[in-house]
Motif scaffolding. Structure first.
Motif, PDB file in Angstrom:
ATOM      1  N   VAL A  91       6.861   2.856   6.307  1.00 40.73           N
ATOM      2  CA  VAL A  91       6.853   4.045   5.251  1.00 40.73           C
ATOM      3  C   VAL A  91       6.622   3.285   3.712  1.00 40.73           C
ATOM      4  CG1 VAL A  91       8.673   5.245   4.073  1.00 40.73           C
ATOM      5  CG2 VAL A  91       8.556   5.399   6.714  1.00 40.73           C
ATOM      6  N   GLN A  92       5.695   4.100   3.056  1.00 42.17           N
ATOM      7  CA  GLN A  92       5.611   3.495   1.863  1.00 42.17           C
ATOM      8  C   GLN A  92       5.691   4.745   0.829  1.00 42.17           C
ATOM      9  OE1 GLN A  92       1.882   1.654   1.538  1.00 42.17           O
ATOM     10  NE2 GLN A  92       3.077  -0.202   1.295  1.00 42.17           N
ATOM     11  N   LEU A  93       6.114   4.507  -0.345  1.00 43.65           N
ATOM     12  CA  LEU A  93       6.289   5.730  -1.347  1.00 43.65           C
ATOM     13  C   LEU A  93       5.576   4.967  -2.542  1.00 43.65           C
ATOM     14  CD1 LEU A  93       9.971   6.806  -0.912  1.00 43.65           C
ATOM     15  CD2 LEU A  93       7.619   8.293  -0.323  1.00 43.65           C
ATOM     16  N   VAL A  94       4.470   5.661  -3.387  1.00 48.55           N
ATOM     17  CA  VAL A  94       4.128   4.932  -4.404  1.00 48.55           C
ATOM     18  C   VAL A  94       3.972   6.009  -5.654  1.00 48.55           C
ATOM     19  CG1 VAL A  94       1.790   3.930  -5.247  1.00 48.55           C
ATOM     20  CG2 VAL A  94       2.408   3.658  -2.910  1.00 48.55           C
ATOM     21  N   GLU A  95       4.624   5.662  -6.700  1.00 47.11           N
ATOM     22  CA  GLU A  95       4.885   6.330  -7.997  1.00 47.11           C
ATOM     23  C   GLU A  95       3.534   6.137  -8.755  1.00 47.11           C
ATOM     24  OE1 GLU A  95       9.023   5.141  -7.050  1.00 47.11           O
ATOM     25  OE2 GLU A  95       6.932   4.295  -7.036  1.00 47.11           O
ATOM     26  N   SER A  96       3.054   7.143  -9.615  1.00 48.20           N
ATOM     27  CA  SER A  96       2.198   7.183 -10.616  1.00 48.20           C
ATOM     28  C   SER A  96       2.105   7.937 -11.657  1.00 48.20           C
ATOM     29  CB  SER A  96       0.521   7.001  -9.899  1.00 48.20           C
ATOM     30  OG  SER A  96       0.744   8.530  -9.329  1.00 48.20           O
ATOM     31  N   GLY A  97       1.759   7.613 -12.820  1.00 46.20           N
ATOM     32  CA  GLY A  97       1.726   8.904 -13.718  1.00 46.20           C
ATOM     33  C   GLY A  97       2.636   8.593 -15.119  1.00 46.20           C
ATOM     34  N   GLY A  98       3.264   7.394 -14.826  1.00 42.20           N
ATOM     35  CA  GLY A  98       4.069   7.027 -16.014  1.00 42.20           C
ATOM     36  C   GLY A  98       3.272   6.708 -17.329  1.00 42.20           C
ATOM     37  N   ARG A 155       3.183  14.013 -15.917  1.00 43.28           N
ATOM     38  CA  ARG A 155       3.434  14.153 -14.450  1.00 43.28           C
ATOM     39  C   ARG A 155       3.536  13.289 -13.449  1.00 43.28           C
ATOM     40  NH1 ARG A 155       0.264  18.164 -10.347  1.00 43.28           N
ATOM     41  NH2 ARG A 155      -1.213  16.400 -10.182  1.00 43.28           N
ATOM     42  N   LEU A 156       4.617  13.066 -13.036  1.00 41.56           N
ATOM     43  CA  LEU A 156       4.379  11.903 -11.886  1.00 41.56           C
ATOM     44  C   LEU A 156       4.304  12.240 -10.669  1.00 41.56           C
ATOM     45  CD1 LEU A 156       8.084  10.339 -13.313  1.00 41.56           C
ATOM     46  CD2 LEU A 156       5.734   9.648 -14.067  1.00 41.56           C
ATOM     47  N   SER A 157       3.583  11.441 -10.010  1.00 40.58           N
ATOM     48  CA  SER A 157       3.272  11.490  -8.503  1.00 40.58           C
ATOM     49  C   SER A 157       3.979  10.543  -7.777  1.00 40.58           C
ATOM     50  CB  SER A 157       1.747  11.551  -8.344  1.00 40.58           C
ATOM     51  OG  SER A 157       1.029  12.570  -8.900  1.00 40.58           O
ATOM     52  N   CYS A 158       4.240  11.137  -6.558  1.00 42.03           N
ATOM     53  CA  CYS A 158       5.041  10.201  -5.600  1.00 42.03           C
ATOM     54  C   CYS A 158       3.926  10.223  -4.167  1.00 42.03           C
ATOM     55  CB  CYS A 158       6.260  10.406  -5.201  1.00 42.03           C
ATOM     56  SG  CYS A 158       7.057   9.540  -3.701  1.00 42.03           S
ATOM     57  N   ALA A 159       3.327   9.351  -3.979  1.00 43.99           N
ATOM     58  CA  ALA A 159       2.551   9.703  -2.625  1.00 43.99           C
ATOM     59  C   ALA A 159       3.152   8.654  -1.541  1.00 43.99           C
ATOM     60  CB  ALA A 159       1.113   8.930  -2.751  1.00 43.99           C
ATOM     61  N   ALA A 160       3.385   9.668  -0.375  1.00 37.78           N
ATOM     62  CA  ALA A 160       4.186   9.096   0.629  1.00 37.78           C
ATOM     63  C   ALA A 160       3.330   8.764   1.814  1.00 37.78           C
ATOM     64  CB  ALA A 160       5.292  10.050   1.081  1.00 37.78           C
ATOM     65  N   CYS A 214      10.758   7.389  -6.987  1.00 38.30           N
ATOM     66  CA  CYS A 214      10.847   8.204  -6.087  1.00 38.30           C
ATOM     67  C   CYS A 214      11.505   7.681  -4.750  1.00 38.30           C
ATOM     68  CB  CYS A 214       9.699   9.239  -5.673  1.00 38.30           C
ATOM     69  SG  CYS A 214       8.096   8.225  -4.745  1.00 38.30           S
ATOM     70  N   ALA A 215      12.137   8.576  -3.988  1.00 35.64           N
ATOM     71  CA  ALA A 215      12.874   8.051  -2.742  1.00 35.64           C
ATOM     72  C   ALA A 215      12.877   9.118  -1.902  1.00 35.64           C
ATOM     73  CB  ALA A 215      14.124   7.632  -3.228  1.00 35.64           C
ATOM     74  N   ALA A 216      12.923   8.772  -0.500  1.00 34.37           N
ATOM     75  CA  ALA A 216      13.041   9.870   0.631  1.00 34.37           C
ATOM     76  C   ALA A 216      14.341   9.563   1.440  1.00 34.37           C
ATOM     77  CB  ALA A 216      11.853   9.553   1.369  1.00 34.37           C
ATOM     78  N   TYR A 234      14.553   5.674   1.718  1.00 31.96           N
ATOM     79  CA  TYR A 234      13.297   4.611   1.408  1.00 31.96           C
ATOM     80  C   TYR A 234      12.917   4.957  -0.366  1.00 31.96           C
ATOM     81  CZ  TYR A 234      12.483   5.178   6.429  1.00 31.96           C
ATOM     82  OH  TYR A 234      12.615   5.153   7.862  1.00 31.96           O
ATOM     83  N   TRP A 235      12.626   3.891  -1.006  1.00 33.96           N
ATOM     84  CA  TRP A 235      12.295   3.830  -2.169  1.00 33.96           C
ATOM     85  C   TRP A 235      10.802   3.585  -2.536  1.00 33.96           C
ATOM     86  CZ3 TRP A 235      16.032   5.563  -6.109  1.00 33.96           C
ATOM     87  CH2 TRP A 235      16.962   5.756  -5.365  1.00 33.96           C
ATOM     88  N   GLY A 236      10.223   3.845  -3.631  1.00 34.21           N
ATOM     89  CA  GLY A 236       8.907   3.477  -4.267  1.00 34.21           C
ATOM     90  C   GLY A 236       9.559   2.266  -5.169  1.00 34.21           C
TER      91      GLY A 236
END
Length: 128
Positions: free
Chosen positions: A2-9, A19-24, A97-99, A117-119
């Motif tokens: 499992v992976q969470l990747v944030e972007s947009g900061g 707008r932040l994105s969290c790709a799971a 982001c977290a799931a 789970y955490w990015g």
């Protein structure tokens, strides 16, 4: 895995938007999860910002961001978003982001310790 990747900061002036994105990835079934956004400012504890239950779209948010931040998800892309408008200097923080699986109560309470789970986070800086 499992992976969470944030972007947009990034850096934005007060009153601006990001707008932040969290790709799971690595989830068996994305819509069995809840995705939350959390933030941690320097010297402060991590706090819950907003959360969405993927399978029915129910959302929760802390009072300080209601009316300014909107959480959403694109299930086809296994991605969650946090639209942040009217940003204030006090919104400056690392956003994570977290799931959590079947995370109704975790989503509602926005307690970081209930997430599975955490990015790694993305930095948002709001200048005055």
């Amino acid at each position: 895995e499992v992976q969470l990747v944030e972007s947009g900061g990034g850096l934005v002036q007060a009153g601006g938007s990001l707008r932040l994105s969290c790709a799971a990835s690595g989830f068996d079934t994305f819509d069995e999860y809840a995705i939350g956004w959390f933030r941690q400012a320097p010297g402060k504890e991590r706090e819950g910002v907003s959360c969405i239950i993927i399978n029915d779209g129910t959302t929760y948010a802390q009072d300080s961001v209601k009316g300014r931040f909107t959480i959403s998800s694109d299930n086809a892309k296994n991605t969650a978003y946090l639209q942040m408008n009217n940003l204030k200097p006090e919104d400056t923080a690392v956003y994570y982001c977290a799931a959590v699986l079947a995370g109704g109560s975790a989503c509602q309470t926005l307690y970081p310790h209930l997430m599975d789970y955490w990015g790694k986070g993305t930095l948002v800086t709001v200048s005055s």
